[in-house]
Scaffold this motif. Sequence first.
Motif, PDB file in Angstrom:
ATOM      1  N   UNK A  29      37.996  16.186  35.995  1.00  0.00           N
ATOM      2  CA  UNK A  29      38.543  17.510  36.318  1.00  0.00           C
ATOM      3  C   UNK A  29      39.893  17.725  35.640  1.00  0.00           C
ATOM      4  N   UNK A  30      40.134  18.897  34.953  1.00  0.00           N
ATOM      5  CA  UNK A  30      41.430  19.186  34.337  1.00  0.00           C
ATOM      6  C   UNK A  30      42.505  19.486  35.365  1.00  0.00           C
ATOM      7  N   UNK A  31      42.105  19.662  36.617  1.00  0.00           N
ATOM      8  CA  UNK A  31      43.084  19.981  37.651  1.00  0.00           C
ATOM      9  C   UNK A  31      43.356  18.786  38.557  1.00  0.00           C
ATOM     10  N   UNK A  32      43.026  17.578  38.069  1.00  0.00           N
ATOM     11  CA  UNK A  32      43.249  16.398  38.892  1.00  0.00           C
ATOM     12  C   UNK A  32      44.732  16.113  39.069  1.00  0.00           C
ATOM     13  N   UNK A  33      45.613  16.579  38.089  1.00  0.00           N
ATOM     14  CA  UNK A  33      47.062  16.401  38.212  1.00  0.00           C
ATOM     15  C   UNK A  33      47.644  17.663  38.819  1.00  0.00           C
ATOM     16  N   UNK A  34      48.432  17.556  39.865  1.00  0.00           N
ATOM     17  CA  UNK A  34      49.005  18.752  40.508  1.00  0.00           C
ATOM     18  C   UNK A  34      49.787  19.586  39.509  1.00  0.00           C
ATOM     19  N   UNK A  35      49.651  20.925  39.578  1.00  0.00           N
ATOM     20  CA  UNK A  35      50.345  21.838  38.655  1.00  0.00           C
ATOM     21  C   UNK A  35      51.801  21.991  39.068  1.00  0.00           C
ATOM     22  N   UNK A  36      52.688  21.807  38.120  1.00  0.00           N
ATOM     23  CA  UNK A  36      54.107  21.998  38.375  1.00  0.00           C
ATOM     24  C   UNK A  36      54.589  23.176  37.534  1.00  0.00           C
ATOM     25  N   UNK A  37      55.080  24.241  38.155  1.00  0.00           N
ATOM     26  CA  UNK A  37      55.545  25.394  37.380  1.00  0.00           C
ATOM     27  C   UNK A  37      56.769  25.023  36.553  1.00  0.00           C
ATOM     28  N   UNK A  38      56.952  25.659  35.378  1.00  0.00           N
ATOM     29  CA  UNK A  38      58.118  25.355  34.554  1.00  0.00           C
ATOM     30  C   UNK A  38      59.405  25.715  35.273  1.00  0.00           C
ATOM     31  N   UNK A  39      60.426  24.959  34.949  1.00  0.00           N
ATOM     32  CA  UNK A  39      61.730  25.188  35.568  1.00  0.00           C
ATOM     33  C   UNK A  39      62.262  26.568  35.174  1.00  0.00           C
ATOM     34  N   UNK A  40      62.714  27.332  36.152  1.00  0.00           N
ATOM     35  CA  UNK A  40      63.227  28.677  35.884  1.00  0.00           C
ATOM     36  C   UNK A  40      64.527  28.602  35.094  1.00  0.00           C
ATOM     37  N   UNK A  41      64.677  29.519  34.141  1.00  0.00           N
ATOM     38  CA  UNK A  41      65.901  29.595  33.346  1.00  0.00           C
ATOM     39  C   UNK A  41      66.836  30.591  34.012  1.00  0.00           C
ATOM     40  N   UNK A  42      68.021  30.147  34.400  1.00  0.00           N
ATOM     41  CA  UNK A  42      68.946  31.017  35.110  1.00  0.00           C
ATOM     42  C   UNK A  42      69.752  31.858  34.131  1.00  0.00           C
ATOM     43  N   UNK A  43      70.157  33.023  34.585  1.00  0.00           N
ATOM     44  CA  UNK A  43      70.945  33.946  33.775  1.00  0.00           C
ATOM     45  C   UNK A  43      72.406  33.513  33.764  1.00  0.00           C
ATOM     46  N   UNK A  44      73.009  33.332  32.583  1.00  0.00           N
ATOM     47  CA  UNK A  44      74.443  32.981  32.514  1.00  0.00           C
ATOM     48  C   UNK A  44      75.291  34.221  32.776  1.00  0.00           C
ATOM     49  N   UNK A  45      75.332  34.659  34.034  1.00  0.00           N
ATOM     50  CA  UNK A  45      75.943  35.941  34.383  1.00  0.00           C
ATOM     51  C   UNK A  45      77.430  35.976  34.063  1.00  0.00           C
ATOM     52  N   UNK A  46      78.136  34.852  34.216  1.00  0.00           N
ATOM     53  CA  UNK A  46      79.570  34.855  33.933  1.00  0.00           C
ATOM     54  C   UNK A  46      79.843  35.048  32.453  1.00  0.00           C
ATOM     55  N   UNK A  47      78.984  34.476  31.595  1.00  0.00           N
ATOM     56  CA  UNK A  47      79.141  34.683  30.150  1.00  0.00           C
ATOM     57  C   UNK A  47      78.919  36.152  29.802  1.00  0.00           C
ATOM     58  N   UNK A  48      77.937  36.768  30.459  1.00  0.00           N
ATOM     59  CA  UNK A  48      77.680  38.193  30.233  1.00  0.00           C
ATOM     60  C   UNK A  48      78.882  39.019  30.676  1.00  0.00           C
TER      61      UNK A  48
END
Length: 365
Positions: A29-48
Amino acid sequence: MKVTLAAVFLVVFLIVSLVLLSHLRQRLSPFSVPFEPPEAVSLPIEDVRVELESLLLRSGASLDRLETSAEGETLHWAVRGPFPPQQVLQQFARRLERISPDIALESMAAEGTLRVLFRGRACALLIFSPTQREPETKPPRVAIIMDDLGRDLKTARALLDIDLPVTLAILPTSAKAAQVAALGHRHGREILIHIPMEPQSYPATDPGRGALFVNLGPKEIRRRMKSQLQKIPHAVGGNNHMGSRFTESREGMAVVMEVMREAGLFFVDSRTTGGSVVFSEARRAGVPALVRDRFLDNRQDVNAIAEQIRSLARLARSRGSAVGICHPYPQTLEALRREAGIFRELGVEVVSVAQLLEDVSARTP
């Protein structure tokens, strides 16, 4: 008896077959390994936020009101002043791309609205409200640049205490370069990178570490330029330190202007040689540029410097604008302190280089 044994054998066979089949399906099964969502990229609000403040400074607008979302990820700014011109917005967009390729700029000049988008979602909204109508003719203006800053904080603090919005030009390899840039930015002062370049008198006169020389190839000039830019936070433009030989090199200055354009910066030619090609190369590359009109402190004497300051003001009155350059000598600081009121007396406004660029179309030296 034989029927019973056959039935038992059949049941055991079926159970073993089901266990083996289940095990085989798990392995395939291709789903035998638990799915881990990619790490969210945070907005560099202070730089903006920092870049937005720089934009307001360069466009001559002022912050009227600021609101921030509960999560601190959306800026809502009410701005008093004119909507930024297209050239300034293009430079601003390039500076935002340096923060993150996921940041985009959406300009709606007709509505006076500017939006900063992060991955398609608005993270900042600026609404410009024009100030009361300006008179047909603006008062004469001057920009004063102090070169060679960054060696110590004491001199920078003394300059910031003077009631004149002097622009800070900071040597990128000086000991306190980043600290002086941050200090000046906190006080609302314009920051330039003071780029060391080869003089005619080299090697008798050394422009310093990381300087640009005419014998360097384009790749090395670009590398040194990018390295220096990283050392001066909040820089909105640059000018040359020495450079009477390098600023006569079209090949070298073409590379410099290419980097300046990519970074969204303007350039002021300190004009250390009559053979300078800085202005023409800046115009060719599409980089906003001005040329120095007066050195204020060639003579390190308070009275002589004071007279040069008055001469700069008179030049602005006769021509509409002027650019003066000075250095962090004690005599210069004293003369600026003493003559701060002369500009008001003569009806001359002291502004940043960016503000002067709005009024002065590219002019030939």
